[in-house]
Design a protein around this motif. Sequence first.
Motif, PDB file in Angstrom:
ATOM      1  N   LEU A  71       0.830  -1.215   0.000  1.00 33.97           N
ATOM      2  CA  LEU A  71       0.000   0.000   0.000  1.00 33.97           C
ATOM      3  C   LEU A  71       0.861   1.260   0.000  1.00 33.97           C
ATOM      4  N   ARG A  72       1.912   1.247   0.821  1.00 36.20           N
ATOM      5  CA  ARG A  72       2.796   2.426   0.864  1.00 36.20           C
ATOM      6  C   ARG A  72       3.426   2.670  -0.502  1.00 36.20           C
ATOM      7  N   ALA A  73       3.903   1.583  -1.135  1.00 34.06           N
ATOM      8  CA  ALA A  73       4.524   1.737  -2.453  1.00 34.06           C
ATOM      9  C   ALA A  73       3.512   2.275  -3.463  1.00 34.06           C
ATOM     10  N   GLU A  74       2.292   1.762  -3.403  1.00 34.86           N
ATOM     11  CA  GLU A  74       1.248   2.232  -4.328  1.00 34.86           C
ATOM     12  C   GLU A  74       0.958   3.713  -4.110  1.00 34.86           C
ATOM     13  N   PHE A  75       0.767   4.096  -2.855  1.00 34.04           N
ATOM     14  CA  PHE A  75       0.486   5.505  -2.554  1.00 34.04           C
ATOM     15  C   PHE A  75       1.667   6.400  -2.943  1.00 34.04           C
ATOM     16  N   ARG A  76       2.895   5.897  -2.683  1.00 34.91           N
ATOM     17  CA  ARG A  76       4.076   6.682  -3.038  1.00 34.91           C
ATOM     18  C   ARG A  76       4.140   6.895  -4.547  1.00 34.91           C
ATOM     19  N   ALA A  77       3.834   5.837  -5.317  1.00 33.07           N
ATOM     20  CA  ALA A  77       3.848   5.949  -6.778  1.00 33.07           C
ATOM     21  C   ALA A  77       2.780   6.940  -7.245  1.00 33.07           C
TER      22      ALA A  77
END
Length: 195
Positions: A64-70
Amino acid sequence: PGPFPGLCPGWSPRAVPARGRKPRYDPPAKSKAGRVKLPPPVDPEELLVVLERYRQHRLVLSALRAEFRAEVLQKKQEERLAAEGSVEELEEHRRLMAWNDEENARQQARREERLRKEEEEEKRRKLEIAEKQARKMEAFMEEKEKEVLQLQEEAKNFITPENLEARIEECLDNPRNYNFAIDKDGRIVKRTVLS
């Protein structure tokens, strides 16, 4: 008599209060002398379940963090490009990204083809090695069969309890002298006479 006389009359940097742990050389308290610290009991099955759940939780959170960061980075980049007022740059960026995706797909196809060829080559090489091992094993077996046949042929001349008397008589009738010297060429130079 500290540096600030009105704030804390009993405190000074030279007289730090001695609170906290006792020194190492003090023995344990009498009430704690015979105590053995035991960790709390843990159910192994429950521990495995909890560890697995924590692992899944961490995986989900990191995804989720990676998705939000992207998403945030994409929005920032689009805002930056829009702020520069260059729709052309945005279009060129999209075009270049499409070209990059095509190039990645082409390289992926080449890589898969190369890996397939390497796999076929590896299979062929393993097959050749197996055939070579089989030929070597056949030659080894033939050689061992020849040795067995030779030993069976030689076994006809072995001394057995049945022919022991005849062989003793033969040896007594034909004495041999093994006491001799030979030169470098293998010729007999000197021989002692049998008594």
